[in-house]
Design a protein around this motif. Structure first.
Motif, mmCIF file in Angstrom:
data_model
loop_
_atom_site.group_PDB
_atom_site.id
_atom_site.type_symbol
_atom_site.label_atom_id
_atom_site.label_comp_id
_atom_site.label_asym_id
_atom_site.label_seq_id
_atom_site.Cartn_x
_atom_site.Cartn_y
_atom_site.Cartn_z
ATOM 1 N N ASP A 82 -63.105 -13.763 25.597
ATOM 2 C CA ASP A 82 -64.300 -14.412 24.983
ATOM 3 C C ASP A 82 -65.470 -13.729 25.565
ATOM 4 O O ASP A 82 -66.427 -13.552 24.818
ATOM 5 N N GLU A 83 -65.522 -13.366 26.654
ATOM 6 C CA GLU A 83 -66.686 -12.652 27.208
ATOM 7 C C GLU A 83 -66.575 -11.254 26.821
ATOM 8 O O GLU A 83 -67.766 -10.779 26.425
ATOM 9 N N TRP A 84 -65.674 -10.625 26.552
ATOM 10 C CA TRP A 84 -65.422 -9.222 26.136
ATOM 11 C C TRP A 84 -66.185 -9.295 24.698
ATOM 12 O O TRP A 84 -66.994 -8.230 24.149
ATOM 13 N N GLU A 85 -65.868 -10.334 23.861
ATOM 14 C CA GLU A 85 -66.094 -10.400 22.532
ATOM 15 C C GLU A 85 -67.859 -10.620 22.221
ATOM 16 O O GLU A 85 -68.437 -10.272 21.616
ATOM 17 N N GLN A 86 -68.134 -11.328 23.249
ATOM 18 C CA GLN A 86 -69.748 -11.565 23.518
ATOM 19 C C GLN A 86 -70.187 -10.100 23.556
ATOM 20 O O GLN A 86 -71.279 -9.806 23.010
ATOM 21 N N PHE A 87 -70.064 -9.322 24.640
ATOM 22 C CA PHE A 87 -70.510 -8.018 24.779
ATOM 23 C C PHE A 87 -70.339 -6.964 23.652
ATOM 24 O O PHE A 87 -71.156 -6.112 23.381
ATOM 25 N N HIS A 88 -69.060 -7.231 22.933
ATOM 26 C CA HIS A 88 -68.980 -6.407 21.943
ATOM 27 C C HIS A 88 -69.776 -6.849 20.549
ATOM 28 O O HIS A 88 -70.571 -5.817 20.211
ATOM 29 N N THR A 89 -69.971 -8.063 20.448
ATOM 30 C CA THR A 89 -71.123 -8.437 19.569
ATOM 31 C C THR A 89 -72.471 -8.233 19.668
ATOM 32 O O THR A 89 -73.289 -7.409 18.811
#
Length: 228
Positions: A130-137
């Protein structure tokens, strides 16, 4: 001296809207699942009025389907819809990237390098996804941020949410993920070099590769919702 303005606190409706939006995009509900309002009230510890307001907003946004007198349902995953979403991403995100490269200044370059650095260092372990997805977005938003059109950015954000419903339901594809991660760095380099033509071509390829991963989610989209 003017009176300092108080920072507005998010309303209960806004809070539950944001939480539900992320849960829907992250695949915490199965495609086609009927959303029981009573269960949502208990799960998210929210009152009926703010919950209904949030559900109506999510239906208008396209992440829920409102059924006459029958509540709400999570949209199904359909190949034709994914094709449409991916094509619109190529058109609109490509346009935004071209404009961002033309208009972006030194501050944007610094923010883009920082966003890329955070994404590269982010942990993709299951418990940190979930944290990775936030950085990706955040990286993709930063990449096109100076395009000069609020509406274009809004459409792109909505397309990303719809696209990610499919991508996050798809089985992992580590070999493709490595290529996509490398392309993030390549996009930054081309943006800094102001190479619009090459950056647009790479963005098209980036979206196509991600689409091929997301397409796998169409066949597994009826699986039970993920825990969490």
């Amino acid at each position: 001296m003017g009176i300092p303005r108080r920072k507005e606190q998010p309303t209960a409706s806004s809070r539950i809207y944001d939480i539900l939006r992320q849960d829907l995009v992250n695949g915490r509900f199965a495609a086609g699942e009927k959303v029981a309002i009573s269960a949502l009230k208990e799960r998210y510890e929210v009152g009926l009025s703010p919950l209904r307001e949030a559900l109506n907003r999510l239906a208008a946004y396209g992440l829920l389907i409102q059924e006459n007198q029958r509540g709400f349902r999570v949209p199904s995953l359909e190949r034709g819809e994914l094709d449409d979403i991916a094509e619109m991403r190529r058109e609109l995100e490509g346009m935004a990237l071209e404009r961002a490269i033309r208009f972006g200044d030194a501050e944007w370059e610094s923010e883009l390098l920082a966003a890329a650095h955070r994404l590269k260092r982010a942990d993709m372990a299951p418990e940190k996804v979930d944290e990775w997805e936030q950085f990706h977005t955040r990286f993709h938003r930063t990449l096109v941020a100076p395009c000069g059109s609020v509406w274009l950015l809004r459409f792109i954000e909505q397309l990303h949410d719809q696209f990610d419903r499919y991508r996050r339901m798809a089985p992992e594809a580590p070999e493709v993920r490595r290529v996509l991660d490398a392309q993030h760095g390549e996009l930054v380099q081309l943006a800094l070099e102001r190479d619009i033509k090459a950056a647009r071509a790479l963005m098209d390829d980036h979206i196509q590769r991600s689409y091929e991963v997301a397409l796998r989610g169409v066949t597994v989209g009826v699986s039970p919702p993920r825990p969490g």
